[in-house]
Write a protein that holds these residues in place. Structure first.
Motif, PDB file in Angstrom:
ATOM      1  N   VAL A  77       3.812  -7.133  -0.899  1.00 42.30           N
ATOM      2  CA  VAL A  77       4.350  -8.462  -1.217  1.00 42.30           C
ATOM      3  C   VAL A  77       3.667  -9.041  -2.459  1.00 42.30           C
ATOM      4  O   VAL A  77       4.335  -9.481  -3.401  1.00 42.30           O
ATOM      5  N   MET A  78       2.325  -9.040  -2.486  1.00 43.62           N
ATOM      6  CA  MET A  78       1.606  -9.646  -3.594  1.00 43.62           C
ATOM      7  C   MET A  78       1.704  -8.791  -4.859  1.00 43.62           C
ATOM      8  O   MET A  78       1.727  -9.315  -5.974  1.00 43.62           O
ATOM      9  N   ALA A  79       1.761  -7.465  -4.715  1.00 46.90           N
ATOM     10  CA  ALA A  79       1.974  -6.616  -5.887  1.00 46.90           C
ATOM     11  C   ALA A  79       3.364  -6.850  -6.466  1.00 46.90           C
ATOM     12  O   ALA A  79       3.552  -6.857  -7.696  1.00 46.90           O
ATOM     13  N   GLY A  80       4.337  -7.069  -5.580  1.00 47.28           N
ATOM     14  CA  GLY A  80       5.680  -7.390  -6.058  1.00 47.28           C
ATOM     15  C   GLY A  80       5.726  -8.714  -6.800  1.00 47.28           C
ATOM     16  O   GLY A  80       6.448  -8.854  -7.803  1.00 47.28           O
ATOM     17  N   GLU A  81       4.962  -9.691  -6.331  1.00 42.84           N
ATOM     18  CA  GLU A  81       4.905 -10.984  -7.028  1.00 42.84           C
ATOM     19  C   GLU A  81       4.295 -10.831  -8.417  1.00 42.84           C
ATOM     20  O   GLU A  81       4.789 -11.410  -9.394  1.00 42.84           O
ATOM     21  N   LEU A  82       3.226 -10.044  -8.526  1.00 43.24           N
ATOM     22  CA  LEU A  82       2.619  -9.799  -9.829  1.00 43.24           C
ATOM     23  C   LEU A  82       3.578  -9.052 -10.740  1.00 43.24           C
ATOM     24  O   LEU A  82       3.699  -9.368 -11.941  1.00 43.24           O
ATOM     25  N   LEU A  83       4.301  -8.068 -10.208  1.00 42.41           N
ATOM     26  CA  LEU A  83       5.251  -7.303 -11.003  1.00 42.41           C
ATOM     27  C   LEU A  83       6.366  -8.196 -11.528  1.00 42.41           C
ATOM     28  O   LEU A  83       6.763  -8.097 -12.697  1.00 42.41           O
ATOM     29  N   GLY A 136       7.599 -13.254 -28.587  1.00 46.29           N
ATOM     30  CA  GLY A 136       7.719 -14.692 -28.426  1.00 46.29           C
ATOM     31  C   GLY A 136       9.148 -15.102 -28.156  1.00 46.29           C
ATOM     32  O   GLY A 136      10.106 -14.357 -28.415  1.00 46.29           O
ATOM     33  N   GLU A 137       9.315 -16.293 -27.640  1.00 41.98           N
ATOM     34  CA  GLU A 137      10.647 -16.814 -27.386  1.00 41.98           C
ATOM     35  C   GLU A 137      11.332 -17.153 -28.703  1.00 41.98           C
ATOM     36  O   GLU A 137      10.669 -17.436 -29.706  1.00 41.98           O
ATOM     37  N   PRO A 138      12.662 -17.112 -28.739  1.00 37.72           N
ATOM     38  CA  PRO A 138      13.371 -17.442 -29.985  1.00 37.72           C
ATOM     39  C   PRO A 138      12.965 -18.808 -30.517  1.00 37.72           C
ATOM     40  O   PRO A 138      12.954 -19.803 -29.791  1.00 37.72           O
ATOM     41  N   GLY A 139      12.601 -18.842 -31.784  1.00 37.39           N
ATOM     42  CA  GLY A 139      12.142 -20.078 -32.409  1.00 37.39           C
ATOM     43  C   GLY A 139      10.667 -20.353 -32.240  1.00 37.39           C
ATOM     44  O   GLY A 139      10.126 -21.277 -32.851  1.00 37.39           O
ATOM     45  N   ARG A 140       9.988 -19.562 -31.412  1.00 37.40           N
ATOM     46  CA  ARG A 140       8.557 -19.747 -31.169  1.00 37.40           C
ATOM     47  C   ARG A 140       7.785 -18.447 -31.405  1.00 37.40           C
ATOM     48  O   ARG A 140       6.727 -18.226 -30.819  1.00 37.40           O
ATOM     49  N   GLU A 141       8.311 -17.583 -32.256  1.00 39.57           N
ATOM     50  CA  GLU A 141       7.669 -16.307 -32.527  1.00 39.57           C
ATOM     51  C   GLU A 141       6.285 -16.530 -33.130  1.00 39.57           C
ATOM     52  O   GLU A 141       6.115 -17.316 -34.059  1.00 39.57           O
ATOM     53  N   LYS A 149      11.497 -12.496 -21.309  1.00 36.89           N
ATOM     54  CA  LYS A 149      11.590 -13.688 -22.154  1.00 36.89           C
ATOM     55  C   LYS A 149      10.962 -13.495 -23.532  1.00 36.89           C
ATOM     56  O   LYS A 149      11.472 -14.024 -24.524  1.00 36.89           O
ATOM     57  N   LYS A 150       9.860 -12.734 -23.589  1.00 38.32           N
ATOM     58  CA  LYS A 150       9.055 -12.754 -24.817  1.00 38.32           C
ATOM     59  C   LYS A 150       8.750 -11.375 -25.389  1.00 38.32           C
ATOM     60  O   LYS A 150       8.085 -11.279 -26.425  1.00 38.32           O
ATOM     61  N   GLY A 151       9.181 -10.312 -24.726  1.00 33.95           N
ATOM     62  CA  GLY A 151       8.798  -8.971 -25.168  1.00 33.95           C
ATOM     63  C   GLY A 151       9.899  -8.245 -25.899  1.00 33.95           C
ATOM     64  O   GLY A 151      11.088  -8.579 -25.792  1.00 33.95           O
ATOM     65  N   GLU A 206       9.162 -10.908 -15.906  1.00 34.98           N
ATOM     66  CA  GLU A 206       9.738 -12.145 -16.449  1.00 34.98           C
ATOM     67  C   GLU A 206       9.193 -12.434 -17.843  1.00 34.98           C
ATOM     68  O   GLU A 206       9.934 -12.848 -18.741  1.00 34.98           O
ATOM     69  N   ARG A 207       7.895 -12.215 -18.030  1.00 39.33           N
ATOM     70  CA  ARG A 207       7.313 -12.422 -19.363  1.00 39.33           C
ATOM     71  C   ARG A 207       7.914 -11.451 -20.369  1.00 39.33           C
ATOM     72  O   ARG A 207       8.225 -11.832 -21.506  1.00 39.33           O
TER      73      ARG A 207
END
Length: 505
Positions: free
Chosen positions: A447-453, A398-403, A462-464, A458-459
Motif C-alpha cells: 500500500v505505502m509503496a504504491g502511494e510513493l510510486l 517543468g510545467e508549461p510556462g514554468r520551465e 506533470k513535469k518530466g 504524477e511528478r
C-alpha cells in the motif's frame, strides 16, 4: 515443622465427584502475574508496530516539523546538512521555534555540517544561552585535512526518540515552497521538489541512537562562537587559572558583544511574533491529526552509516545495492535522484539487474533545472552510456510556462512488484556512495509503496520528459531543455575539472 508443612499442603475438595485442588493465595497471584506478562508480551509488539506517512508537499513538510517540535516533551534531536542564516525567513522562524521549545524544558540538540553551517556566531551564542545545544560535524582541522571532504548529509528530525522525519529536505525557504524564482548574476533562486517520510515507533528509536552516537563521537564539536564565548560561560564552570596569559575581556568589549547577542534575540523575537500572526506555510493550530495519516507497514529498516563511517557491508549504499541485487526478473525499479553519476560499482549493480530483466527508470534533473553544474557536466557527458546500459532516463522539464523554475531534490526508490519503498538522503553519485554520511528508511508495504510510486509517476507526468537513446528528449525539444546559452557555456567550462574530481562529486 508439622504445622508449617500442613499449612503449605494443598487441600483436595470434592466437587461433582471429582477432586479439585485449591491453590494457596500466593500461587494464584503468581499465575495472575504470569498471565499479565504473557499478555503484555503479545500486545506490545502490536501496539508498538512502526507506522509511516509520506510527506510530499512543502506545506505538510513544514507542518509536520512544527507539530513534532510542539509535541516534544523530553528531547528534540535535529541533524541537517545545511541550515540557512539570518536572511532566510523559514530558518529564523525555525530557530525561534527551537528557542521556545528549549524554554519549555525540552532538551534541544542541533547538529549541522560545519562546512555548510550558515548560523552567525552571535545568533548561535544566543541560542546556546537559551538552552539550544549546537554542534558541527567535521570542523576544519589542519591535522586531519583529508576528512574535510567527508560531510554530514543526514537529515533527521526526532522528537522524544519516538517520531522521526527524514528525507531530502534541508532547512531554508527553497525546501518549503517559500523561495521566489529570481536570478542574481549566475545564481538562480528556485524552489526544490522534495520528499520526507514521517515514522513512528522503534525505527525512530534506532535513528535517535544513531544521532546520539554521532553527537557524542569525536567527529562532532561544539559550534565555534568565537569572541562571544565569554558571554555563554555557565556560572558553575571552573574558573580559569590565575597564571593564564589570556587577558579578561574588558567591560566595554563585553557590552559590545552583549549588544550583538541582544540584536539576535530581538531578531528571533520578531520572527516568532510574525510566525504567530502570519504563519504562512504552517497553520495554527495544526489541522492535521498525524495519527490518522500514519499507516502500518509489514517491515521497516533504518539505514545509516554507523558512527559516520562507510564500514564495509554496513553503510547505506551497500543496503541499497543489496535491494537492487535481490530484484527478480520482471521487477520495475523507480528512482528519483537530483544527481546521476554512476560509479563503477553502480554500473555493475544496475547493469546486472537490467540483464536479469529488471526495468530501471531514473527521474533526475535537466541542465535547465539543476543547481550543480559540475555534476551536470559529467552527467551530460556520460548520459548516452547510461542509456546504452539500459537505464530509462526522465529529466525534469517543468510545467508549461514554468520551465527551469524548480529543481528536483528528492531521493526515493520503489521496487514496484516487491512492494518496497525507500526515502532518504542518498543521491546516485560518488559522494553519497563513498564520502558523505547518509540515512534512509526502507519499508515493505504494497500500500505505502504504491502511494510513493503514484507520487513519482504524477511528478513525471506533470513535469518530466523522457530521454531517447541518443540523449535527446523524445518530443523534439533541444537537448538542454531550454537552458540559457550562458548556462550551457558555464557547464562546458566545468567539464574538465568535473571529470578530474569526478570521485568527489
Amino acid at each position: 515443622m508439622q504445622v508449617l508443612s500442613s499449612a503449605c499442603k494443598r487441600k483436595s475438595l470434592s466437587f461433582g465427584g471429582s477432586a479439585v485442588t485449591q491453590s494457596p493465595p500466593m500461587n494464584r497471584l503468581a499465575k495472575l502475574l504470569f498471565a499479565c506478562c504473557v499478555l503484555l508480551t503479545v500486545a506490545l509488539p502490536l501496539t508498538g508496530a512502526d507506522r509511516v506517512c509520506l510527506i510530499n508537499g512543502p506545506a505538510d513538510a513544514a507542518q509536520s516539523r512544527y507539530d513534532l517540535a510542539i509535541g516534544a516533551r523530553r528531547e528534540l534531536n535535529i541533524s541537517y546538512f545545511y541550515v540557512g542564516g539570518e536572511e532566510d525567513d523559514f530558518t529564523m522562524r525555525g530557530f525561534a521555534l527551537l528557542r521556545e521549545t528549549a524554554r519549555r524544558g525540552v532538551k534541544v540538540r542541533l547538529m549541522v555540517d560545519a562546512l555548510f553551517n550558515s548560523i552567525p556566531s552571535h545568533l548561535g551564542a544566543h541560542l546556546v544561552r537559551e538552552g539550544v545545544e549546537i554542534r558541527v560535524f567535521h570542523p576544519f582541522d589542519p591535522l586531519k585535512p583529508f576528512r574535510f571532504n567527508r560531510r554530514l548529509h543526514d537529515k533527521l528530525f526526532i522528537a522524544d526518540g519516538h517520531r522521526l522525519i527524514t528525507g531530502g529536505r534541508n532547512i531554508d525557504n527553497s525546501y518549503f515552497g517559500l523561495s521566489r524564482y529570481r536570478k542574481e548574476g549566475d545564481t538562480a533562486y528556485r524552489n526544490r521538489i522534495d520528499r520526507d517520510i514521517l515514522v513512528e515507533g522503534e525505527t525512530a528509536t534506532q535513528a535517535n541512537a544513531h544521532f546520539m552516537t554521532l553527537w557524542n563521537g569525536p567527529k562532532v564539536k561544539p559550534m565555534w562562537v568565537g569572541k562571544y564565548r565569554c558571554l555563554i560561560r555557565p556560572d558553575d564552570a571552573p574558573k580559569r587559572l590565575t597564571a593564564s596569559r589570556r587577558r579578561p575581556t574588558p567591560p566595554v568589549y563585553r557590552a559590545i558583544l552583549r549588544r550583538d547577542i541582544d540584536t539576535a534575540k530581538a531578531a528571533l523575537d520578531r520572527a516568532w511574533a510574525e510566525f504567530q500572526s502570519q504563519p504562512r506555510v504552517v497553520q495554527l493550530p495544526s489541522p492535521i491529526d498525524w495519527n490518522q495519516r500514519l499507516r502500518p507497514v509489514d517491515e521497516i529498516r533504518f539505514l545509516a552509516d554507523p558512527s559516520g563511517r562507510k564500514s564495509r557491508g554496513q553503510h547505506t549504499g551497500y543496503h541499497i545495492a543489496e535491494l537492487v541485487n535481490n530484484a527478480g526478473p520482471g521487477e520495475t525499479i523507480w528512482i528519483e535522484s537530483p544527481y546521476l553519476i554512476l560509479t563503477k560499482k553502480a554500473r555493475t549493480v544496475l547493469g546486472d539487474a537490467i540483464r536479469r530483466g529488471v526495468r530501471v527508470i531514473v527521474f533526475t534533473n535537466s541542465l535547465n533545472s539543476t543547481d550543480n553544474l559540475l555534476v551536470q557536466a559529467v552527467y551530460q557527458r556520460e548520459k548516452e552510456d547510461y542509456l546504452a546500459l539500459g537505464l530509462e532516463i526522465i529529466e525534469l522539464a517543468g510545467e508549461p510556462g514554468r520551465e527551469g523554475m524548480e529543481t528536483l531534490h528528492t531521493k526515493s526508490m520503489v521496487l514496484e512488484q516487491a512492494g518496497i519503498g525507500m526515502v532518504g538522503s542518498f543521491n546516485i553519485d560518488p559522494r553519497s556512495e563513498r564520502l558523505n554520511t547518509e540515512v534512509a528508511i526502507e519499508y515493505h508495504s504494497a500500500v505505502m509503496a504504491g502511494e510513493l510510486l503514484r507520487s513519482i509517476q504524477e511528478r513525471i507526468k506533470k513535469k518530466g520528459i523522457r530521454i531517447g537513446p541518443d540523449g535527446m528528449p523524445v518530443d523534439g525539444r533541444p537537448r538542454y531543455l531550454g537552458a540559457s546559452p550562458k548556462k550551457i557555456r558555464r557547464m562546458k567550462w566545468r567539464t574538465l575539472p568535473a571529470l578530474i574530481f569526478k570521485g568527489w562529486l
